[in-house]
Write a protein that holds these residues in place. Structure first.
Motif, short mmCIF file in Angstrom:
data_model
loop_
_atom_site.label_atom_id
_atom_site.label_comp_id
_atom_site.label_asym_id
_atom_site.label_seq_id
_atom_site.Cartn_x
_atom_site.Cartn_y
_atom_site.Cartn_z
N SER A 1 -12.17 57.56 102.06
CA SER A 1 -11.68 56.66 101.21
C SER A 1 -10.54 55.74 101.92
N GLN A 2 -9.83 56.27 102.94
CA GLN A 2 -8.85 55.38 103.53
C GLN A 2 -9.75 54.31 104.44
N SER A 3 -10.80 54.97 105.16
CA SER A 3 -11.36 53.86 106.12
C SER A 3 -12.20 53.04 105.45
N ILE A 4 -12.84 53.25 104.12
CA ILE A 4 -13.75 52.44 103.39
C ILE A 4 -12.77 51.05 103.01
N LEU A 5 -11.45 51.49 102.56
CA LEU A 5 -10.55 50.51 101.97
C LEU A 5 -10.26 49.60 103.29
N THR A 6 -9.64 50.27 104.48
CA THR A 6 -9.09 49.70 105.51
C THR A 6 -10.08 48.59 105.83
N GLY A 7 -11.53 49.24 105.96
CA GLY A 7 -12.64 48.33 106.56
C GLY A 7 -12.83 47.20 105.49
N LEU A 8 -12.55 47.12 104.44
CA LEU A 8 -12.66 46.21 103.28
C LEU A 8 -11.43 45.33 103.35
N LEU A 9 -10.33 45.66 103.64
CA LEU A 9 -9.23 44.80 103.76
C LEU A 9 -9.14 44.06 105.13
N ALA A 10 -9.53 44.51 106.12
CA ALA A 10 -9.48 44.05 107.50
C ALA A 10 -9.90 42.76 107.44
N PRO A 11 -11.18 42.25 107.10
CA PRO A 11 -11.45 40.93 107.02
C PRO A 11 -10.57 39.95 106.45
N MET A 12 -9.81 40.27 105.52
CA MET A 12 -8.93 39.47 104.76
C MET A 12 -7.50 39.45 105.67
N MET A 13 -6.91 40.62 105.78
CA MET A 13 -5.45 40.51 106.40
C MET A 13 -5.49 40.46 107.82
N SER A 14 -6.48 41.13 108.69
CA SER A 14 -6.34 41.19 109.91
C SER A 14 -6.78 39.66 110.52
N SER A 15 -7.92 39.12 110.02
CA SER A 15 -8.44 37.79 110.61
C SER A 15 -7.43 36.72 109.96
N TRP A 16 -6.59 36.79 109.14
CA TRP A 16 -5.43 35.98 108.61
C TRP A 16 -4.27 36.02 109.68
N LEU A 17 -4.11 37.45 110.09
CA LEU A 17 -2.98 37.61 111.22
C LEU A 17 -3.48 37.01 112.69
N MET A 18 -4.75 37.04 112.78
CA MET A 18 -5.26 36.50 113.98
C MET A 18 -5.33 35.02 114.15
N LEU A 19 -5.70 34.46 112.90
CA LEU A 19 -5.59 33.04 113.03
C LEU A 19 -4.18 32.55 112.93
N ILE A 20 -3.28 32.93 112.45
CA ILE A 20 -1.76 32.62 112.69
C ILE A 20 -1.38 32.79 113.99
N TRP A 21 -1.51 33.79 114.53
CA TRP A 21 -0.96 34.16 115.77
C TRP A 21 -1.78 33.20 116.67
N ARG A 22 -2.98 32.92 116.50
CA ARG A 22 -3.86 32.29 117.61
C ARG A 22 -3.28 30.88 117.41
N ARG A 23 -3.00 30.51 116.36
CA ARG A 23 -2.69 28.90 116.02
C ARG A 23 -1.15 28.87 116.69
N ARG A 24 -0.19 29.38 116.43
CA ARG A 24 1.03 29.49 116.96
C ARG A 24 1.26 29.42 118.48
N SER A 25 0.36 30.37 119.06
CA SER A 25 0.55 30.71 120.71
C SER A 25 -0.57 29.56 121.05
N SER A 26 -1.07 28.79 120.43
CA SER A 26 -2.19 27.87 120.77
C SER A 26 -3.26 28.30 122.07
N ILE A 27 -3.97 29.31 121.60
CA ILE A 27 -5.11 29.52 122.31
C ILE A 27 -6.46 29.28 121.75
#
Lengths: 169, 249
Positions: A143-169
């Motif tokens: 249950s934890q892996s399914i939940l995390t797998g579903l949340l990752a596209p939302m939260m992790s990609s959002w974090l990646m986007l912010i970090w990449r923009r702010r560090s300009s790569i």
């Protein structure tokens, strides 16, 4: 690599993981099982920042989360490996940013953490390894892996986007 | 070769940057070794405005009265039996006192079954203290920081306490299995218990206070190996408790 570790504000964002573990918002859980917040933070960090930084971040997260739990088994081995592995994947080829790929990586990572917990319980506490404990471990891991797998596209990609923009790569 | 003052300054700066990174693992190791001191306390301070208020008190009090009445009955029976056997005249509880604390963080279904309480070592809570919720025993204190303390629930894997069934006077071991119903393993081959029997802490235990209600037997597995076992429905529901009482020594 993005050198995220040179930005104090990015490094400080790691404290969101213990905070979310404490707060454990009920809307983010599935019948009481919370998603693995450590995976949701560690995956984008390692993918952008490389294996060594991912490995160190894994150790840092593991130490923090072990301090905040009642013990019996440790986060450290799984998170250390995952930090290095995701960093290695991120360094190897093109940047991973598709939702499906991020979700799959998060799913695999959480499965691995669950398996490491199960093995630690299995080997360290032989005296209470009944069938009930096995069912509970597999139920929690799945249950934890399914939940995390579903949340990752939302939260992790959002974090990646912010970090990449702010560090300009 | 002459080193320019700028180069010296640059080296000093890079060394200063490095010291920060050396200090960080030290801090994290401190967090790990002290079982979350600092982090837990910070969370307690930050989350203070969001702690549950006194609205739940009435509901808690009615549950508490129910608990008290069943406890009183058990205590009377136990007292009479002990007086008969040993001519014991002292009350069961010694020099203990209760502290009320709020549950400020809970996890009751995932890998960890634990509560974080709003009171800690400064209020006299120590490792091993007993935590009582509305309806009976909840768990034991696993660690305490200055402002918070962490409770290991009865359902947590690895939690073990000695209990007994007051009706048949049989002892057993209550073992947490991670599921919401812990398992009661009997010490005898033939437990004469029935579903619906009350389970309470053992009056013979030197660790737990005697005769605290724990749960109700839900089903019994006579053929379980190495000893018969039973599934216990706990009286105190972990997901609904906002206030608990810690019995300090």
């Amino acid at each position: 690599m993005a050198r995220l570790y040179q930005r104090p504000i990015f490094v400080l964002s790691v404290f969101a993981v213990p905070l979310l573990t404490f707060v454990a918002p009920s809307w983010a859980g599935l019948s009481g099982v919370a998603p693995c917040w450590a995976v949701l933070w560690l995956m984008p960090w390692s993918l952008l920042d490389g294996p060594l930084s991912g490995f160190i971040a894994g150790i840092a997260l593991g130490l923090m989360l072990d301090g905040l739990s009642t013990g019996g088994f440790s986060h450290l081995p799984a998170l250390m490996f995952l930090g290095w592995w995701w960093g290695w994947i991120g360094k190897r080829g093109a940047l991973i940013e598709r939702s499906l790929n991020l979700g799959l990586l998060a799913w695999l990572g959480t499965m691995l953490i669950g398996m490491s917990f199960f093995l630690q319980i299995w080997f360290l506490n032989n005296d209470f390894s009944g069938p009930l404990l096995r069912y509970w471990s597999f139920h929690t891991t799945l249950s934890q892996s399914i939940l995390t797998g579903l949340l990752a596209p939302m939260m992790s990609s959002w974090l990646m986007l912010i970090w990449r923009r702010r560090s300009s790569i | 070769m002459r080193i320019s003052p700028w180069a010296v300054l640059f080296r000093l700066r890079s060394f200063q940057r490095l010291t920060l990174w050396l200090l960080l693992p030290g801090f994290l190791l401190f967090v790990r070794l002290s079982k979350g001191a600092g982090l837990s306390d910070l969370y307690a301070i930050v989350s203070r405005p969001f702690w549950p208020g006194s609205a739940q008190r009435e509901w808690l009090q009615s549950a508490y009265q129910l608990e008290q009445s069943s406890k009183l009955r058990l205590l009377e029976q136990d007292n009479a039996r002990l007086r008969d056997l040993l001519e014991l005249k002292k009350a069961a509880t010694g020099s203990t006192s209760l502290i009320s604390a709020t549950v400020i963080s809970r996890s009751y279904k995932g890998w960890w079954h634990q509560f974080l309480l709003s009171k800690g070592a400064l209020n006299g809570i120590q490792k091993g203290d007993v935590v009582i919720g509305p309806g009976g025993l909840v768990g034991k204190i696993e660690s305490a920081t200055p402002l918070t303390s962490r409770v290991k629930l009865l359902t947590a894997p690895g939690s073990q306490i000695g209990v007994w069934v007051p009706r048949t006077k049989q002892h057993g071991m209550l073992i947490g299995m991670g599921t919401s119903r812990p398992q009661l393993v009997f010490l005898e081959k033939d437990p004469r218990v029935l579903p619906g029997d009350l389970v309470s802490t053992s009056p013979a235990s030197s660790i737990m206070p005697p005769n605290l209600p724990v749960g109700v037997i839900q089903s019994i597995d006579i053929r379980a190996l190495p000893a018969p076992s039973a599934a216990i429905q706990l009286i105190a529901p972990s997901e609904a408790i906002d206030w608990v009482q810690v019995q300090i020594r």
